[in-house]
Design an enzyme around this catalytic site. Structure first.
Site, PDB file in Angstrom:
ATOM      1  N   HIS A  82       1.811 -11.891   9.878  1.00  0.00           N
ATOM      2  CA  HIS A  82       0.966 -12.788  10.668  1.00  0.00           C
ATOM      3  C   HIS A  82       0.051 -13.582   9.757  1.00  0.00           C
ATOM      4  CE1 HIS A  82      -0.880 -14.130  14.405  1.00  0.00           C
ATOM      5  NE2 HIS A  82      -1.988 -14.213  13.691  1.00  0.00           N
ATOM      6  N   ASP A 161      -7.522 -11.882  25.247  1.00  0.00           N
ATOM      7  CA  ASP A 161      -7.588 -12.808  24.114  1.00  0.00           C
ATOM      8  C   ASP A 161      -7.306 -14.238  24.553  1.00  0.00           C
ATOM      9  OD1 ASP A 161      -7.793 -13.505  21.261  1.00  0.00           O
ATOM     10  OD2 ASP A 161      -5.720 -14.123  21.591  1.00  0.00           O
ATOM     11  N   ARG A 168     -13.687 -19.658  23.125  1.00  0.00           N
ATOM     12  CA  ARG A 168     -14.193 -19.847  21.754  1.00  0.00           C
ATOM     13  C   ARG A 168     -13.917 -21.263  21.268  1.00  0.00           C
ATOM     14  NH1 ARG A 168     -10.867 -15.847  18.677  1.00  0.00           N
ATOM     15  NH2 ARG A 168     -11.930 -16.617  16.838  1.00  0.00           N
ATOM     16  N   SER A 183      -9.089 -10.900  17.860  1.00  0.00           N
ATOM     17  CA  SER A 183      -8.084 -11.763  18.478  1.00  0.00           C
ATOM     18  C   SER A 183      -6.716 -11.502  17.851  1.00  0.00           C
ATOM     19  CB  SER A 183      -8.512 -13.223  18.281  1.00  0.00           C
ATOM     20  OG  SER A 183      -7.459 -14.094  18.546  1.00  0.00           O
ATOM     21  N   LYS A 187      -3.777  -8.558  19.519  1.00  0.00           N
ATOM     22  CA  LYS A 187      -2.419  -8.940  19.915  1.00  0.00           C
ATOM     23  C   LYS A 187      -1.382  -8.156  19.109  1.00  0.00           C
ATOM     24  CE  LYS A 187      -3.434 -13.230  19.192  1.00  0.00           C
ATOM     25  NZ  LYS A 187      -4.128 -14.504  19.227  1.00  0.00           N
TER      26      LYS A 187
HETATM   27  N1  URA Z   1      -5.357 -16.757  15.230  1.00  0.00           N
HETATM   28  C1  URA Z   1      -5.630 -16.053  16.356  1.00  0.00           C
HETATM   29  O1  URA Z   1      -4.744 -15.614  17.071  1.00  0.00           O
HETATM   30  N2  URA Z   1      -6.932 -15.853  16.665  1.00  0.00           N
HETATM   31  C2  URA Z   1      -7.951 -16.306  15.897  1.00  0.00           C
HETATM   32  O2  URA Z   1      -9.083 -16.065  16.240  1.00  0.00           O
HETATM   33  C3  URA Z   1      -7.645 -17.053  14.744  1.00  0.00           C
HETATM   34  C4  URA Z   1      -6.325 -17.254  14.422  1.00  0.00           C
END
Ligand code: URA
Length: 433
Positions: A82, A161, A168, A183, A187
């Site tokens: 990721h 999220d 946000r 966040s 996930k």
């Molecule tokens: N990617 C995400 O999924 N969340 C964030 O806060 C920043 C990058």
């Protein structure tokens, strides 16, 4: 428990309890806390920060706000990668099939473009026919048969999220360490992978701009992943210039295909080899050196590209475009950005290039905006290159001629040409495990 008291406590710099954090996340996801109170708490978290314990509680609350996926029907070790988000970052398109070619399963959930950064799902949707929404049975079948599948996040995964991120985005609370950690890891932990390699970006195109902040972000995510029983590793990598030469959806897919063919730009190829060999080593496939040699071979003999083409076909996409990229739709208009004077490209504001690409149509300004998949930028010169007056620095592509005016001016404001050669930056700054 009252939201008012939770906001006041954080506003005054106090530590929130596990119960207070879970109360907020669960009830906000259910629609029982209004946006104005959630915004106030997000801003208090942004300004006062969170302890590692609070950050972990927030992450687990986000994870538990929806379903936890079960990938036990996938045979073998599962590894994910990721990125914290960048400009021109098409590594998932290369690394996922590369790792799958070498025997480790990649069941990947990716996102769409976010702010100035691009998203893997938008990129894949630039391939004609490619479906990014599959039911879990079909997703698991493709992972078992092809070794890799990349889909968008389902609605039920970490729904808190989704709501928090949207909030946000409009309350200037994106670039906060505990909010980014919860966040991303909320996930990731709701999915069911054995190993996770994080690509934490640093520099002008990243959410964490300084190396110190990126290291803190990486350590926090690695720590939380380990607490949840995952094998974790993070690389801190450069995002002070766009990655590779292409920015924009189909332009990036074409560059990914070239890289899978062994003909990609050096910086992109090197980062992909590093990420893929770390993923394979973490999954127990040998030493990093052995894994790197295997990755180099899979890029040069075309096997990684064939895996990518198989995945495209399995997702309903037109596989022929992978072997003949001239079939991708072209933007109607193009515009050359020419150097106004001679000198070195001493720095670029990478976020600015991301915004310019967005203005050309490669991203969304509002949630419901349609993407122009062929829009974007091809960089002809990058930081450290010498340019003569009149040399083409970049070519901008769009299907809307009017978009060039603002995109051109943002690109210029994002490019600095000076007499002295800038210091070289590494592609990989650190490895945190
Ligand atoms: N990617 C995400 O999924 N969340 C964030 O806060 C920043 C990058």
């Amino acid at each position: 428990m009252r939201m008012f008291d939770i906001i006041r406590k954080k506003r005054d710099g106090e530590e929130l309890s596990t119960e207070e954090i879970r109360f907020f996340v669960q009830n906000y996801a259910l629609g029982e806390i209004p946006d104005y109170q959630a915004s106030a708490l997000l801003m208090a978290i942004y300004l006062k920060g969170m302890t590692p314990r609070e950050t972990a509680d927030l992450t687990f609350a986000v994870r538990d706000s929806g379903v936890r996926l079960d990938f036990s029907a996938i045979d073998g070790v599962r590894v994910d990668k990721h990125s914290t988000g960048g400009v021109g970052d098409k590594t998932s398109l290369i690394v996922a099939p590369l790792v799958a070619t070498l025997g480790v399963k990649v069941a990947k959930m990716s996102g769409r473009g976010l702010g100035h950064t691009g998203g893997t799902i938008d990129k894949l949707e630039s391939i004609p026919g490619f479906k990014t929404s599959l039911d879990t049975k079909e997703f698991v079948r493709i992972v078992n048969e092809v070794g890799v599948s990349i889909v968008g996040q389902s609605q039920e995964l970490a729904p808190a999220d989704k709501k928090l991120y949207a909030l946000r985005d409009v309350t200037a609370t994106v670039d906060s360490l505990p909010l980014i950690v919860s966040s991303i890891m909320g996930k990731k932990l709701a999915a069911d992978d054995d190993c996770i390699v994080l690509d934490v970006k640093t520099g002008s195109g990243a959410f964490a701009k300084t190396l110190g902040d990126s290291k803190k972000l990486a350590s926090a995510m690695v720590d939380i992943g380990k607490r949840a029983g995952k094998k974790m590793l993070a690389l801190i990598t450069d995002m002070d210039r766009p990655l590779g030469n292409a920015i924009g959806n189909s332009l990036e897919v074409i560059e990914a295909i070239e890289t899978l063919n062994g003909n990609g730009p050096k910086d992109l190829t090197m980062l992909c080899l590093e990420l893929a060999s770390n993923m394979l080593a973490l999954a127990g496939q040998g030493t990093r050196e052995q894994c790197r040699t295997a990755c180099e071979k899979a890029l040069s003999d075309g096997s990684a590209l064939r895996t990518f083409a198989k995945m495209v076909k399995a997702h309903g996409g037109d596989e022929s475009v992978i072997y003949d990229t001239s079939k991708f739709a072209k933007a109607k208009f193009e515009f050359e950005l020419k150097a106004p004077k001679s000198g070195y490209i001493s720095a670029v504001d990478t976020e600015g290039y991301g915004r310019a690409s967005l203005l050309l149509g490669a991203g969304r300004n509002a949630k419901e905006d349609e993407i122009d998949y062929s829009a974007g930028i091809i960089l002809k010169k990058k930081t450290g290159d010498f340019v003569n007056e009149g040399d083409v620095i970049a070519v901008l592509y769009s299907s809307k001629e009017t978009s060039f005016v603002e995109a051109e001016s943002v690109s210029w404001r994002s490019t600095m040409i000076l007499d002295s050669k800038p210091k070289k930056r590494p592609i990989i700054f650190a490895r945190i495990d």
